[in-house]
Design a protein around this motif. Structure first.
Motif, PDB file in Angstrom:
ATOM      1  N   ASP A 126       1.038   9.602   6.869  1.00 29.20           N
ATOM      2  CA  ASP A 126       2.131   8.696   7.182  1.00 29.20           C
ATOM      3  C   ASP A 126       3.464   9.176   6.606  1.00 29.20           C
ATOM      4  O   ASP A 126       4.459   8.473   6.689  1.00 29.20           O
ATOM      5  CB  ASP A 126       1.827   7.292   6.626  1.00 29.20           C
ATOM      6  CG  ASP A 126       0.616   6.672   7.307  1.00 29.20           C
ATOM      7  OD1 ASP A 126       0.290   7.104   8.419  1.00 29.20           O
ATOM      8  OD2 ASP A 126      -0.005   5.783   6.710  1.00 29.20           O
ATOM      9  N   ASP A 131       3.513   2.543  12.943  1.00 29.38           N
ATOM     10  CA  ASP A 131       2.951   1.194  13.003  1.00 29.38           C
ATOM     11  C   ASP A 131       2.294   0.897  14.356  1.00 29.38           C
ATOM     12  O   ASP A 131       1.668  -0.146  14.539  1.00 29.38           O
ATOM     13  CB  ASP A 131       4.023   0.143  12.722  1.00 29.38           C
ATOM     14  CG  ASP A 131       5.218   0.250  13.667  1.00 29.38           C
ATOM     15  OD1 ASP A 131       5.138   1.019  14.655  1.00 29.38           O
ATOM     16  OD2 ASP A 131       6.223  -0.441  13.429  1.00 29.38           O
ATOM     17  N   ALA A 191       2.304   4.934   0.727  1.00 27.37           N
ATOM     18  CA  ALA A 191       2.234   5.766   1.928  1.00 27.37           C
ATOM     19  C   ALA A 191       1.153   6.829   1.770  1.00 27.37           C
ATOM     20  O   ALA A 191       0.938   7.374   0.688  1.00 27.37           O
ATOM     21  CB  ALA A 191       3.589   6.426   2.172  1.00 27.37           C
ATOM     22  N   LYS A 192       0.456   7.116   2.854  1.00 29.16           N
ATOM     23  CA  LYS A 192      -0.623   8.097   2.823  1.00 29.16           C
ATOM     24  C   LYS A 192      -0.159   9.423   3.405  1.00 29.16           C
ATOM     25  O   LYS A 192       0.910   9.506   4.034  1.00 29.16           O
ATOM     26  CB  LYS A 192      -1.828   7.551   3.582  1.00 29.16           C
ATOM     27  CG  LYS A 192      -2.380   6.272   2.949  1.00 29.16           C
ATOM     28  CD  LYS A 192      -3.675   5.830   3.597  1.00 29.16           C
ATOM     29  CE  LYS A 192      -4.231   4.610   2.854  1.00 29.16           C
ATOM     30  NZ  LYS A 192      -5.536   4.180   3.387  1.00 29.16           N
ATOM     31  N   ASP A 240      -8.756   6.683   7.647  1.00 26.91           N
ATOM     32  CA  ASP A 240      -7.957   5.909   6.698  1.00 26.91           C
ATOM     33  C   ASP A 240      -7.505   6.686   5.456  1.00 26.91           C
ATOM     34  O   ASP A 240      -6.445   6.373   4.904  1.00 26.91           O
ATOM     35  CB  ASP A 240      -8.714   4.651   6.267  1.00 26.91           C
ATOM     36  CG  ASP A 240      -7.819   3.670   5.516  1.00 26.91           C
ATOM     37  OD1 ASP A 240      -6.843   3.184   6.132  1.00 26.91           O
ATOM     38  OD2 ASP A 240      -8.078   3.411   4.328  1.00 26.91           O
ATOM     39  N   GLU A 264       0.846  -1.191   0.000  1.00 28.87           N
ATOM     40  CA  GLU A 264       0.000   0.000   0.000  1.00 28.87           C
ATOM     41  C   GLU A 264       0.887   1.251   0.000  1.00 28.87           C
ATOM     42  O   GLU A 264       1.815   1.371   0.802  1.00 28.87           O
ATOM     43  CB  GLU A 264      -0.894  -0.015   1.235  1.00 28.87           C
ATOM     44  CG  GLU A 264      -1.848   1.160   1.298  1.00 28.87           C
ATOM     45  CD  GLU A 264      -2.701   1.125   2.561  1.00 28.87           C
ATOM     46  OE1 GLU A 264      -3.736   1.805   2.577  1.00 28.87           O
ATOM     47  OE2 GLU A 264      -2.322   0.435   3.518  1.00 28.87           O
ATOM     48  N   THR A 313      -2.109  -0.636   8.787  1.00 26.89           N
ATOM     49  CA  THR A 313      -0.819  -0.584   9.482  1.00 26.89           C
ATOM     50  C   THR A 313      -1.017  -0.395  10.976  1.00 26.89           C
ATOM     51  O   THR A 313      -0.386  -1.077  11.794  1.00 26.89           O
ATOM     52  CB  THR A 313       0.046   0.558   8.919  1.00 26.89           C
ATOM     53  OG1 THR A 313       0.282   0.333   7.527  1.00 26.89           O
ATOM     54  CG2 THR A 313       1.376   0.636   9.644  1.00 26.89           C
ATOM     55  N   HIS A 351      -4.321   8.067   7.140  1.00 24.01           N
ATOM     56  CA  HIS A 351      -3.522   7.159   7.978  1.00 24.01           C
ATOM     57  C   HIS A 351      -3.890   5.725   7.646  1.00 24.01           C
ATOM     58  O   HIS A 351      -5.067   5.378   7.624  1.00 24.01           O
ATOM     59  CB  HIS A 351      -3.781   7.426   9.459  1.00 24.01           C
ATOM     60  CG  HIS A 351      -3.525   8.833   9.888  1.00 24.01           C
ATOM     61  ND1 HIS A 351      -2.262   9.321  10.126  1.00 24.01           N
ATOM     62  CD2 HIS A 351      -4.383   9.869  10.107  1.00 24.01           C
ATOM     63  CE1 HIS A 351      -2.340  10.591  10.486  1.00 24.01           C
ATOM     64  NE2 HIS A 351      -3.615  10.955  10.482  1.00 24.01           N
ATOM     65  N   SER A 352      -2.885   4.904   7.430  1.00 23.25           N
ATOM     66  CA  SER A 352      -3.140   3.517   7.055  1.00 23.25           C
ATOM     67  C   SER A 352      -3.730   2.757   8.231  1.00 23.25           C
ATOM     68  O   SER A 352      -3.029   2.410   9.195  1.00 23.25           O
ATOM     69  CB  SER A 352      -1.846   2.841   6.594  1.00 23.25           C
ATOM     70  OG  SER A 352      -2.069   1.467   6.380  1.00 23.25           O
ATOM     71  N   TYR A 353      -5.024   2.483   8.168  1.00 12.85           N
ATOM     72  CA  TYR A 353      -5.712   1.749   9.229  1.00 12.85           C
ATOM     73  C   TYR A 353      -5.147   0.332   9.342  1.00 12.85           C
ATOM     74  O   TYR A 353      -4.996  -0.199  10.441  1.00 12.85           O
ATOM     75  CB  TYR A 353      -7.211   1.703   8.923  1.00 12.85           C
ATOM     76  CG  TYR A 353      -8.067   1.127  10.021  1.00 12.85           C
ATOM     77  CD1 TYR A 353      -8.555   1.936  11.047  1.00 12.85           C
ATOM     78  CD2 TYR A 353      -8.411  -0.217  10.027  1.00 12.85           C
ATOM     79  CE1 TYR A 353      -9.345   1.411  12.057  1.00 12.85           C
ATOM     80  CE2 TYR A 353      -9.205  -0.756  11.020  1.00 12.85           C
ATOM     81  CZ  TYR A 353      -9.672   0.068  12.036  1.00 12.85           C
ATOM     82  OH  TYR A 353     -10.462  -0.452  13.032  1.00 12.85           O
TER      83      TYR A 353
END
Length: 616
Positions: A10, A284, A6-7, A50, A4, A57, A53-55
């Protein structure tokens, strides 16, 4: 698997300020929430957070990954404790592979019933999003309640009106999808999903079968929506200690101290250090717990610096960390034999309340629902945990630990124990309690306060008989496990007992509150630990049990430290005569010096005579 990308949230650019979170509120169906929607839905933390931010992760973090069997269990920690007051049951439970705990499924807990018992102090994720793994008959219940998603605000809320106790109340009503919304400062949730029939449709509205228990509904403060229907979330990056305290508090019931101010607070916190200064993590959310050996488990050498030694002692290779990090004092331990560092942890001398003659009963947030409105306040409420217990841990060192003895009803065949669900025993136990007019009122009062009833030996034997009648084909012997023993019927009115591994206590080390060097064990003298009445080695532990036994069950602290209990007593006895021994040795030294001086003088005299008579 595809990685995935990076958002936005993040990707760190180095700026340490907190971004303003004025964002869209998104519900569980990925629809944007507007103030005029009918029905109004709770926001989904997953769908709201999300996009930035990567939910997925975050879901791998320490607080959310307990169901992932590929994650190392780590050092034993505080378990969840399944408690049933009427049957005097307490069972340490964990999804992690900690020796001495039971898997939830082994004590007949589905993920939903696990949340019923413990979701009040679970920040979402894990079992809260594992409804598909539950039995098919619970699928409709999960569709009504929704997932208990990770509640980011449990930790990151910066607003003083964030109410974690309200979150707990919503979880206990099975209002999982509404819990995070209800805890926020800008919404109220009414109703309960637990009372709704399985066929209820949350989107169509209406009332359930019980008009007195309306279905869940949301009421937002309309003032939170701006002209673009975006909402401001008051969030912080550096977590306040108050957010940690809701799940990680402890109350000690001391014989000599009754008020909170009678106990010393953690020297680190009073110095301005926050919980997250030591318990760190990255995006993380794999938080560092801070024990020796954790760095190897995490495969991250930076974790070494977040142990006691990492802050206070220099590294052997001088590369991974340095002594005195962030101004931490470097201990000298002048005169302390090296064996202390080989056999004991730093926390053995520096952490927890000052030990007393008896280990203290302790209540914790997760075990006793501290901070939740309506939880039993009685100091003797179950489950029964004691601390500090100075015992060896898995690495062979002595740590201060909290300890609980499991108590449960089971069937025994050979050496195999098969636990009986407390819900099966409960009506039988209540029937026996209420049939005894002498103890009825006392035991009912105990149950109302969250305290175990008292069972006579005869009552337990009667209960064994009732259990046997439940299934006449089951020839396994009914037993009651408590106080480190397995009790079974010796005759029609008396009990006998034997030991069993599953009856052994579960212990887990703790490190707070940390006391300064001047208040550590050994600061005054060696007698702090080595005198015959020193609690460190010779403290006593009362084992709580519902059985009304002739002799109370107790254990010595020393039994948890070593097999040889004679040597420490003899060693402690030596401290009684050490002052006299020192005087005796001093006197001997003086006499020896005098004798040596006499011989020196005689030798000198002889030498002078020889020199004087010799002709040169």
């Amino acid at each position: 698997a595809q990685i995935e990308p990076a958002k936005l949230g993040d990707i760190a650019d180095g700026n340490r300020s907190v971004p303003v979170h004025r964002i869209d509120m998104i519900d569980a169906d990925s629809a944007k929430i507007r103030p005029g929607d009918q029905p109004l839905m709770p926001f989904s933390t997953k769908n709201t957070c999300d996009p930035c931010h990567s939910y997925a992760t975050i879901n791998q973090g320490l607080h959310f990954n307990s169901l992932d069997e590929t994650v190392p269990a780590g050092r034993p920690g505080e378990p969840w404790i399944r408690v049933d007051y009427a049957t005097a049951t307490q069972i340490p439970v964990s999804y992690r592979a900690w020796k001495g705990t039971w898997r939830p499924s082994a004590v007949n807990l589905t993920h939903m019933s696990f949340l019923d018992h413990f979701g009040r102090h679970l920040p979402g994720g894990g079992p809260g999003e594992a409804g598909a793994q539950d039995p098919p008959e619970l699928i409709m219940r999960w569709l009504i309640s929704g997932d208990l998603e990770i509640n980011c605000m449990s930790c990151h809320a910066g607003h003083p009106e964030h109410d974690q106790s309200e979150y707990a109340a919503q979880v206990m009503r099975q209002n999982y999808r509404w819990a995070a919304t209800a805890s926020s400062e800008f919404a109220q949730v009414h109703g309960t999903a637990k009372s709704l029939p399985d066929y209820y449709d949350i989107y169509s509205g209406g009332v359930g079968d019980d008009p007195q228990s309306p279905p869940p509904s949301v009421e937002y403060d309309n003032g939170i929506f701006n002209s673009q229907n975006k909402v401001f979330y008051d969030l912080v990056r550096d977590i306040p200690d108050q957010r940690c305290y809701f799940c990680h508090s402890a109350k000690y019931n001391s014989q000599s101290k009754s008020e909170r101010w009678h106990f010393e607070e953690d020297v680190h916190l009073k110095s301005g250090i926050r919980c997250v200064d030591c318990h760190r993590h990255g995006l993380d959310h794999k938080m560092v717990r801070g024990y020796e050996g954790e760095a190897e488990e995490l495969k991250d050498p930076h974790a070494i610096a977040l142990t006691c030694e990492g802050c206070h002692l220099p590294a052997e290779d001088d590369n991974s960390y340095i002594a005195g990090r962030l101004g931490a004092p470097v201990p000298v331990h002048k005169g302390l034999p090296v064996i202390h560092f080989e056999k004991m942890s730093c926390t053995a001398c520096h952490s927890g309340p000052v030990p007393e003659e008896w280990a203290m009963p302790v209540k914790t947030s997760r075990s006793h629902a501290l901070g939740v409105h309506g939880a039993p306040k009685d100091s003797n409420a179950a489950p029964y945990i004691v601390a500090p217990v100075f015992a060896q841990a898995g690495d062979g060192k002595i740590y201060p630990q909290k300890m609980i003895y499991p108590a449960f009803w089971a069937r025994l065949v050979g050496d195999e124990l098969d636990l009986i669900d407390p819900r099966i025993i409960q009506p039988l136990a209540m029937q026996i309690i209420q049939s005894d007019t002498l103890t009825d009122s006392l035991n009912i009062d105990r149950l109302s306060r969250g305290v175990w009833p008292r069972f006579s030996e005869k009552q337990v034997v009667t209960l064994f008989h009732e259990i046997a009648q439940l299934d006449s084909n089951d020839k396994r012997m009914p037993v009651y496990v408590t106080g480190g023993k397995v009790f079974f019927a010796a005759d029609s009115a008396h009990l006998d007992s034997k030991t069993h591994p599953l009856a052994e206590p579960y212990k887990w080390p703790f490190a707070h509150a940390v006391r300064p060097a001047s208040q550590s064990l050994g600061a005054k003298s060696c007698n702090d630990c080595h005198s015959l009445d020193a609690p460190f080695q010779f403290g006593k532990i009362k084992i709580h049990t519902a059985l009304d036994l002739k002799e109370p069950l107790t254990r010595s602290m020393l039994g948890f430290q070593m097999d040889d209990v004679l040597y420490p007593r003899l060693f402690a006895l030596s401290f009684l005569v050490r002052p006299w021994l020192k005087l005796f040795l001093g006197a001997c030294l003086v006499v020896l010096l005098i004798i040596i001086s006499v011989f020196i003088l005689k030798g000198a005299d002889r030498l002078l005579k020889i020199v004087g008579t010799k002709k040169w």
